[in-house]
Design a protein around this motif. Structure first.
Motif, short mmCIF file in Angstrom:
data_model
loop_
_atom_site.label_atom_id
_atom_site.label_comp_id
_atom_site.label_asym_id
_atom_site.label_seq_id
_atom_site.Cartn_x
_atom_site.Cartn_y
_atom_site.Cartn_z
N THR A 183 0.93 -1.23 0.01
CA THR A 183 0.06 -0.07 0.12
C THR A 183 1.02 1.44 0.07
N VAL A 184 1.85 1.40 0.96
CA VAL A 184 2.81 2.49 0.82
C VAL A 184 3.69 2.58 -0.44
N ALA A 185 3.80 1.39 -1.18
CA ALA A 185 4.59 1.69 -2.41
C ALA A 185 3.71 2.14 -3.45
N SER A 186 2.39 1.44 -3.46
CA SER A 186 1.39 2.12 -4.43
C SER A 186 1.11 3.76 -4.07
N ARG A 187 0.98 4.05 -2.77
CA ARG A 187 0.57 5.48 -2.72
C ARG A 187 1.77 6.42 -3.12
N ASN A 188 2.93 5.75 -2.95
CA ASN A 188 4.07 6.49 -3.55
C ASN A 188 4.18 6.49 -4.96
N SER A 189 3.82 5.60 -5.57
CA SER A 189 3.56 5.62 -7.08
C SER A 189 2.75 6.52 -7.68
N LEU A 190 1.68 6.71 -7.17
CA LEU A 190 0.46 7.72 -7.40
C LEU A 190 0.73 9.15 -7.16
N THR A 191 1.58 9.42 -6.29
CA THR A 191 1.88 10.83 -6.00
C THR A 191 2.96 11.23 -6.85
N GLN A 192 3.77 10.38 -7.40
CA GLN A 192 4.81 10.76 -8.54
C GLN A 192 3.96 11.33 -9.80
N LYS A 193 4.38 12.23 -10.16
CA LYS A 193 4.11 12.76 -11.57
C LYS A 193 4.87 12.52 -12.77
#
Length: 193
Positions: A183-193
């Protein structure tokens, strides 16, 4: 067996969401929103293909179509897995044996109910990467559709992860650790542009 949410008119789907029933809920609705986001990006690429036969665009359409189909299936899966979880909640717990069986069933159902939104988030992240890659090639008049699709995808990805958060308390400690890391990895990926 429940029919697919995709066979209902949107008006009925909205009525189902707003009813007192627990499904469809946030997970399935977020996956539907993600599907709309992917569809917008795919449409922009298809329109561009009318004027530009670039092979990378054809590949993007194929990948986006596959992601869209995956999200369609996951939205229905989310409803099914949540119903299984709700059924496990109803299991008796009147003695130690029954309580332990209920706990095991809940942990199993919560794990599955976490895996579905994580899979949806993976699909969203893949679609966002494609959207970013193809954006410069898209016909300028419809690049706003790519942008709108990206916004929908990013919001839907964040929203599906809320379902994972809701399941954490029911998971076995080892599963919880693994799910939290994903989940943390997914959230980090979602916040990258």
């Amino acid at each position: 067996m429940q029919t697919s949410i995709w066979t209902s008119p949107l008006e009925i789907f909205c009525q189902d969401i707003s009813s007192s029933e627990p499904t469809p809920g946030g997970g399935a609705v977020s996956m539907v929103a993600a599907t709309f986001g992917v569809s917008l990006v795919e449409m922009a690429v298809n329109v561009t293909l009318n004027k530009n036969e670039e092979q990378s665009l054809r590949l993007a359409v194929s990948q986006l179509s596959s992601i869209r189909q995956q999200l369609i299936e996951l939205a229905d899966d989310d409803i099914s897995t949540f119903r299984n979880f709700m059924a496990a909640l109803q299991k008796p717990k009147s003695n130690e044996t029954l309580a332990e069986q209920r706990k095991v069933a809940l942990a199993s159902c919560a794990l599955q109910a976490s895996m579905v939104p994580l899979a949806a988030c993976d699909a969203v992240i893949a679609a966002l990467a494609i959207a970013k890659e193809i954006r410069p090639a898209v016909t300028k008049l419809i690049v706003s559709d790519v942008d709108a699709g990206e916004y929908l995808l990013r919001a839907a990805g964040c929203a599906v992860l809320l379902n994972v958060d809701a399941n954490l308390a029911w998971l076995e400690p080892e599963d919880r650790k693994t799910i939290v890391a994903r989940t943390v990895a997914s959230r980090n990926s979602l916040t990258q542009k």
